[in-house]
Write an enzyme that holds these catalytic residues in place. Structure first.
Site, PDB file in Angstrom:
ATOM      1  N   CYS A  68      -8.042   0.987  -1.923  1.00 45.75           N
ATOM      2  CA  CYS A  68      -6.579   1.723  -0.673  1.00 45.75           C
ATOM      3  C   CYS A  68      -5.323   1.239  -1.173  1.00 45.75           C
ATOM      4  O   CYS A  68      -5.204  -0.157  -1.456  1.00 45.75           O
ATOM      5  CB  CYS A  68      -7.358   1.651   0.854  1.00 45.75           C
ATOM      6  SG  CYS A  68      -5.762   1.768   2.041  1.00 45.75           S
ATOM      7  N   CYS A  71      -3.634  -0.138   1.635  1.00 46.36           N
ATOM      8  CA  CYS A  71      -3.977  -1.390   1.743  1.00 46.36           C
ATOM      9  C   CYS A  71      -3.584  -2.817   1.159  1.00 46.36           C
ATOM     10  O   CYS A  71      -2.939  -3.509   1.248  1.00 46.36           O
ATOM     11  CB  CYS A  71      -5.752  -1.010   1.799  1.00 46.36           C
ATOM     12  SG  CYS A  71      -6.342  -0.460   3.228  1.00 46.36           S
TER      13      CYS A  71
END
Length: 145
Positions: A68, A71
């Protein structure tokens, strides 16, 4: 004055921290690791569950995944927030790829998602990457007192 219970992110040991002593200097009575080191640990299911169930300090969880982009972009901000919020708040990370059952139990539908627990209960949740100042502000706005 009351003592706080804090779970070690390394071994899962539950540590009693007297309020009159510096929590930043405290070490785990079981494994000797520093209780708060300014680096949110990526924890597995057992330590995650213990953090939520046994810790008497609020716990902020960053649910993330290695693939991600947002993230990974937020990870440095989360570290900065840990240095500012600890020891009043325990910051941990939960890899949703490695801990799919917990992510499902938490109802995670998008990442990064931060969940603030206090007294074993979810107090607040937010999704999307945030800078450190916004993380700190969001936590403080959602905690009592």
């Amino acid at each position: 004055m009351s003592d706080h219970l804090v779970v070690c992110t390394h071994c899962g040991g539950v540590n009693r921290l007297p309020e009159q002593r510096s929590a930043l200097e405290a070490k785990c009575g079981k494994c000797g690791a520093k209780i708060f080191d300014g680096h949110p640990a990526d924890v597995g299911a057992e330590i995650f569950d213990k953090q939520i169930a046994r810790s008497t300090v609020p716990v902020l969880v960053d649910v993330w995944a290695p693939w991600c982009g947002p993230c990974r972009a937020m990870a440095p901000a989360y570290e900065i927030a840990a240095r500012e919020l600890e020891p009043q708040v325990r910051l941990i990370k939960l890899n949703s790829d490695n801990e799919q059952q917990i992510a499902a139990r938490l109802g995670i539908s998008g990442i990064p998602t931060m969940i603030l627990f206090d007294g074993g209960r979810e107090r607040a949740r937010t999704s999307g990457a945030m800078p450190a100042s916004a993380i700190v502000r969001w936590v403080r706005e959602n905690l009592p007192g």
